[in-house]
Design a protein around this motif. Structure first.
Motif, PDB file in Angstrom:
ATOM      1  N   ALA A  70       0.826  -1.203   0.000  1.00 34.95           N
ATOM      2  CA  ALA A  70       0.000   0.000   0.000  1.00 34.95           C
ATOM      3  C   ALA A  70       0.863   1.257   0.000  1.00 34.95           C
ATOM      4  O   ALA A  70       0.554   2.243  -0.684  1.00 34.95           O
ATOM      5  CB  ALA A  70      -0.931  -0.006   1.210  1.00 34.95           C
ATOM      6  N   ALA A  71       1.957   1.225   0.767  1.00 37.82           N
ATOM      7  CA  ALA A  71       2.860   2.381   0.781  1.00 37.82           C
ATOM      8  C   ALA A  71       3.491   2.593  -0.596  1.00 37.82           C
ATOM      9  O   ALA A  71       3.624   3.744  -1.067  1.00 37.82           O
ATOM     10  CB  ALA A  71       3.946   2.182   1.839  1.00 37.82           C
ATOM     11  N   ASP A  72       3.868   1.484  -1.254  1.00 32.10           N
ATOM     12  CA  ASP A  72       4.420   1.600  -2.612  1.00 32.10           C
ATOM     13  C   ASP A  72       3.393   2.206  -3.561  1.00 32.10           C
ATOM     14  O   ASP A  72       3.731   3.052  -4.400  1.00 32.10           O
ATOM     15  CB  ASP A  72       4.853   0.226  -3.123  1.00 32.10           C
ATOM     16  N   MET A  73       2.141   1.763  -3.437  1.00 27.97           N
ATOM     17  CA  MET A  73       1.103   2.276  -4.328  1.00 27.97           C
ATOM     18  C   MET A  73       0.875   3.770  -4.111  1.00 27.97           C
ATOM     19  O   MET A  73       0.693   4.527  -5.075  1.00 27.97           O
ATOM     20  CB  MET A  73      -0.188   1.502  -4.104  1.00 27.97           C
ATOM     21  N   VAL A  74       0.882   4.203  -2.862  1.00 31.10           N
ATOM     22  CA  VAL A  74       0.705   5.632  -2.590  1.00 31.10           C
ATOM     23  C   VAL A  74       1.864   6.433  -3.187  1.00 31.10           C
ATOM     24  O   VAL A  74       1.660   7.490  -3.811  1.00 31.10           O
ATOM     25  CB  VAL A  74       0.586   5.883  -1.076  1.00 31.10           C
ATOM     26  N   ASP A  75       3.089   5.931  -3.032  1.00 32.15           N
ATOM     27  CA  ASP A  75       4.250   6.618  -3.611  1.00 32.15           C
ATOM     28  C   ASP A  75       4.158   6.666  -5.130  1.00 32.15           C
ATOM     29  O   ASP A  75       4.437   7.704  -5.758  1.00 32.15           O
ATOM     30  CB  ASP A  75       5.533   5.911  -3.186  1.00 32.15           C
ATOM     31  N   LEU A  76       3.774   5.536  -5.723  1.00 32.46           N
ATOM     32  CA  LEU A  76       3.688   5.467  -7.183  1.00 32.46           C
ATOM     33  C   LEU A  76       2.645   6.445  -7.721  1.00 32.46           C
ATOM     34  O   LEU A  76       2.906   7.192  -8.679  1.00 32.46           O
ATOM     35  CB  LEU A  76       3.361   4.038  -7.624  1.00 32.46           C
ATOM     36  N   TYR A  77       1.464   6.443  -7.119  1.00 32.56           N
ATOM     37  CA  TYR A  77       0.404   7.322  -7.616  1.00 32.56           C
ATOM     38  C   TYR A  77       0.682   8.783  -7.279  1.00 32.56           C
ATOM     39  O   TYR A  77       0.262   9.684  -8.024  1.00 32.56           O
ATOM     40  CB  TYR A  77      -0.946   6.884  -7.071  1.00 32.56           C
ATOM     41  N   SER A  78       1.371   9.027  -6.173  1.00 38.45           N
ATOM     42  CA  SER A  78       1.758  10.412  -5.878  1.00 38.45           C
ATOM     43  C   SER A  78       2.712  10.924  -6.948  1.00 38.45           C
ATOM     44  O   SER A  78       2.575  12.064  -7.432  1.00 38.45           O
ATOM     45  CB  SER A  78       2.418  10.486  -4.502  1.00 38.45           C
ATOM     46  N   ARG A  79       3.665  10.068  -7.316  1.00 36.74           N
ATOM     47  CA  ARG A  79       4.586  10.467  -8.381  1.00 36.74           C
ATOM     48  C   ARG A  79       3.867  10.616  -9.720  1.00 36.74           C
ATOM     49  O   ARG A  79       4.151  11.522 -10.500  1.00 36.74           O
ATOM     50  CB  ARG A  79       5.703   9.442  -8.489  1.00 36.74           C
ATOM     51  N   ALA A  87      -7.525  14.284 -18.568  1.00 41.57           N
ATOM     52  CA  ALA A  87      -8.203  13.034 -18.225  1.00 41.57           C
ATOM     53  C   ALA A  87      -7.264  12.089 -17.472  1.00 41.57           C
ATOM     54  O   ALA A  87      -7.657  11.458 -16.488  1.00 41.57           O
ATOM     55  CB  ALA A  87      -8.732  12.362 -19.494  1.00 41.57           C
ATOM     56  N   ARG A  88      -6.022  12.010 -17.949  1.00 42.34           N
ATOM     57  CA  ARG A  88      -5.066  11.133 -17.260  1.00 42.34           C
ATOM     58  C   ARG A  88      -4.710  11.675 -15.876  1.00 42.34           C
ATOM     59  O   ARG A  88      -4.455  10.907 -14.952  1.00 42.34           O
ATOM     60  CB  ARG A  88      -3.807  10.976 -18.112  1.00 42.34           C
ATOM     61  N   LEU A  89      -4.688  12.994 -15.719  1.00 39.44           N
ATOM     62  CA  LEU A  89      -4.430  13.567 -14.398  1.00 39.44           C
ATOM     63  C   LEU A  89      -5.565  13.216 -13.432  1.00 39.44           C
ATOM     64  O   LEU A  89      -5.323  12.853 -12.278  1.00 39.44           O
ATOM     65  CB  LEU A  89      -4.279  15.084 -14.506  1.00 39.44           C
ATOM     66  N   ALA A  90      -6.803  13.320 -13.918  1.00 34.30           N
ATOM     67  CA  ALA A  90      -7.940  12.947 -13.079  1.00 34.30           C
ATOM     68  C   ALA A  90      -7.883  11.461 -12.723  1.00 34.30           C
ATOM     69  O   ALA A  90      -8.177  11.061 -11.588  1.00 34.30           O
ATOM     70  CB  ALA A  90      -9.252  13.273 -13.791  1.00 34.30           C
ATOM     71  N   GLU A  91      -7.481  10.642 -13.680  1.00 30.88           N
ATOM     72  CA  GLU A  91      -7.350   9.205 -13.422  1.00 30.88           C
ATOM     73  C   GLU A  91      -6.278   8.936 -12.369  1.00 30.88           C
ATOM     74  O   GLU A  91      -6.449   8.096 -11.478  1.00 30.88           O
ATOM     75  CB  GLU A  91      -7.009   8.484 -14.728  1.00 30.88           C
ATOM     76  N   ALA A  92      -5.154   9.658 -12.474  1.00 29.83           N
ATOM     77  CA  ALA A  92      -4.079   9.483 -11.496  1.00 29.83           C
ATOM     78  C   ALA A  92      -4.529   9.915 -10.109  1.00 29.83           C
ATOM     79  O   ALA A  92      -4.210   9.258  -9.104  1.00 29.83           O
ATOM     80  CB  ALA A  92      -2.845  10.274 -11.928  1.00 29.83           C
ATOM     81  N   ARG A  93      -5.265  11.011 -10.024  1.00 30.40           N
ATOM     82  CA  ARG A  93      -5.753  11.463  -8.722  1.00 30.40           C
ATOM     83  C   ARG A  93      -6.734  10.457  -8.117  1.00 30.40           C
ATOM     84  O   ARG A  93      -6.720  10.220  -6.901  1.00 30.40           O
ATOM     85  CB  ARG A  93      -6.403  12.834  -8.864  1.00 30.40           C
ATOM     86  N   ALA A  94      -7.585   9.868  -8.948  1.00 31.05           N
ATOM     87  CA  ALA A  94      -8.501   8.843  -8.454  1.00 31.05           C
ATOM     88  C   ALA A  94      -7.726   7.628  -7.960  1.00 31.05           C
ATOM     89  O   ALA A  94      -8.048   7.046  -6.911  1.00 31.05           O
ATOM     90  CB  ALA A  94      -9.478   8.441  -9.557  1.00 31.05           C
ATOM     91  N   GLY A  95      -6.688   7.239  -8.712  1.00 38.91           N
ATOM     92  CA  GLY A  95      -5.860   6.117  -8.273  1.00 38.91           C
ATOM     93  C   GLY A  95      -5.151   6.416  -6.966  1.00 38.91           C
ATOM     94  O   GLY A  95      -5.028   5.536  -6.098  1.00 38.91           O
ATOM     95  N   LEU A  96      -4.714   7.650  -6.788  1.00 44.43           N
ATOM     96  CA  LEU A  96      -4.061   8.029  -5.532  1.00 44.43           C
ATOM     97  C   LEU A  96      -5.042   7.957  -4.374  1.00 44.43           C
ATOM     98  O   LEU A  96      -4.694   7.481  -3.283  1.00 44.43           O
ATOM     99  CB  LEU A  96      -3.488   9.442  -5.654  1.00 44.43           C
ATOM    100  N   SER A  97      -6.280   8.388  -4.593  1.00 41.32           N
ATOM    101  CA  SER A  97      -7.283   8.326  -3.530  1.00 41.32           C
ATOM    102  C   SER A  97      -7.561   6.874  -3.135  1.00 41.32           C
ATOM    103  O   SER A  97      -7.663   6.551  -1.945  1.00 41.32           O
ATOM    104  CB  SER A  97      -8.581   9.000  -3.990  1.00 41.32           C
ATOM    105  N   ARG A  98      -7.680   6.009  -4.151  1.00 42.43           N
ATOM    106  CA  ARG A  98      -7.898   4.592  -3.837  1.00 42.43           C
ATOM    107  C   ARG A  98      -6.707   4.008  -3.081  1.00 42.43           C
ATOM    108  O   ARG A  98      -6.873   3.222  -2.141  1.00 42.43           O
ATOM    109  CB  ARG A  98      -8.150   3.811  -5.124  1.00 42.43           C
TER     110      ARG A  98
END
Length: 423
Positions: free
Chosen positions: A150-159, A190-201
């Protein structure tokens, strides 16, 4: 005098970061497992049940030992023998005491059957304790890995959010300069919105993973060491099957259940046999029948008891115990088949997860290299902006797969150890 003091202060100042680093060491997987074992109420329950089983064994063994009882009565009353023996009415204090010692000599096998049943209960409770511990360890490993993933995913989506935000900014600048169409801006947004949604998840999953880890171990879900390599496992499936056949907790419990059922059947049969015991009694009586009455006695002998007719109660218990024995045999066969299937499946899963982790690492590395190449090509205008967005998405997906595969590999290894009755 001032110079030594300054040197001492300087030494303390330089040593302080080292001391803080020593205190705030990262948590390892072994430490998390140990904390889970010491924190979980399941282990306390299993320990208590094992202690209770040991106490039942002590109770069963006591059937072979002598017993000593002491009874006594005392009261106050008035007797009136009606001048029998010339005795008139009088106030009396009747009292009596009796001491008895008994030693069982023959119980028809009921005592030994009870001991065997209790001993099987001890084995079953110990196996349940191992099973509870192993299940907890596997859960702790999975929880530990989920926190890391989960920490890796947060870092990845933050980046990814930062990079896609920069891509969108550059796309808007080029659009304003007339160097690119509005489609590039829309796609980047659209991709920025997708990335933000992925970060929230990812952030939501991280909160859940951290809460579960804290509940399992009582530790703060921060600063965890990476997952280590797999523990030592059997080299072949045949070796794993052999180990499990002797130490798998479910099999041990099923075998103990069969022995307990057989002991219950022997105990039921023993109820139709006589019981014999030696005894010694001593008693004293005062004022029991008329004033100043005194009587003392001592007896040593053999006492036997044989119930010749029980109205079908004993035969019914024997039939019931025989049915329970057949059911225990069936449960043992079912456990052997179930464990055999699980060993084959989990042993193969361990090997598969090792290959999957390696493939996921290779894929993530290749995707990262491709991303860098596409980033340069987009910068010099050789490829469109959409290719960079696609490469960013693919790189994130491959790194997420690698993090998940690392956890799955460790969980599979510890699940196999649990089936083997180890940890």
């Amino acid at each position: 005098m001032r110079r030594p003091r300054r040197l001492a202060r300087l030494a303390l100042w330089l040593a302080a970061p080292l001391a803080l680093h020593t205190v705030a060491r990262a948590t390892t997987l072994d430490q998390a497992i140990a904390a889970a074992i010491g924190h979980a109420p399941e282990i306390v329950i299993a320990d208590a049940e094992a202690d209770a089983a040991g106490a039942r064994l002590d109770q069963a063994r006591s059937g072979r030992l002598p017993t000593a009882t002491l009874t006594g009565t005392i009261g106050y009353g008035r007797l009136n023998p009606q001048n029998f023996f010339g005795l008139g009415a009088a106030n009396v204090t009747p009292r009596a005491a009796q001491a008895t010692i008994e030693q069982p000599l023959f119980s028809g096998g009921s005592v030994s059957a009870g001991i065997d049943q209790a001993r099987a209960g001890v084995v079953s409770a110990a196996a349940q304790k191992v099973a509870s511990r192993n299940q907890l360890i596997t859960a702790a490993v999975e929880g530990y890995g989920n926190v890391l993933a989960a920490a890796d995913m947060v870092d990845l989506y933050s980046r990814l959010v930062s990079e896609t935000a920069e891509i969108e900014r550059q796309a808007r600048l080029r659009f304003r300069a007339g160097e690119s169409p509005s489609t590039d801006v829309a796609q980047a947004a659209a991709r920025l919105a997708e990335a933000r949604a992925g970060l929230s998840r990812a952030q939501g999953a991280q909160v859940s993973a951290q809460a579960h880890f804290n509940n399992l171990t009582g530790l703060a879900p921060t600063d965890l060491e990476p997952l280590p390599a797999n523990p030592e496992l059997p080299a072949t499936l045949e070796e794993a099957m052999d180990v499990a056949s002797h130490s798998n907790p479910l099999l041990v419990q099923a075998e103990a259940g069969l022995r307990a059922a057989q002991a219950v059947k022997r105990g039921a049969r023993a109820e139709g046999l006589p019981t014999i015991g030696a005894f010694a009694e001593a008693s004293t009586v005062r004022d029991q029948f008329f004033p100043d009455y005194r009587a003392d006695s001592a007896t040593v002998g053999i006492r036997a008891r044989w119930q010749l007719f029980s109205g079908g109660r004993i035969s019914g218990k024997i039939a019931e115990a025989g049915s329970e024995e057949r059911a225990a045999e069936a449960r043992l066969r079912a456990a052997r088949m179930q464990i055999g299937e699980q060993i084959v499946s989990t042993f193969q899963e361990v090997r598969t997860m090792l290959l999957v982790e390696q493939a996921a690492s290779d894929q993530a590395r290749a995707a990262g290299e491709a991303l860098e190449s596409i980033r340069h090509e987009v910068r010099v205008g050789l490829k469109p902006q959409l290719d960079l967005l696609d490469a960013e998405r693919e790189a994130i997906a491959t790194q997420a797969n690698r993090a998940r595969a690392r956890t799955d590999r460790a969980v599979a290894a510890y699940r196999l150890l649990s089936l083997l009755g180890r940890h």
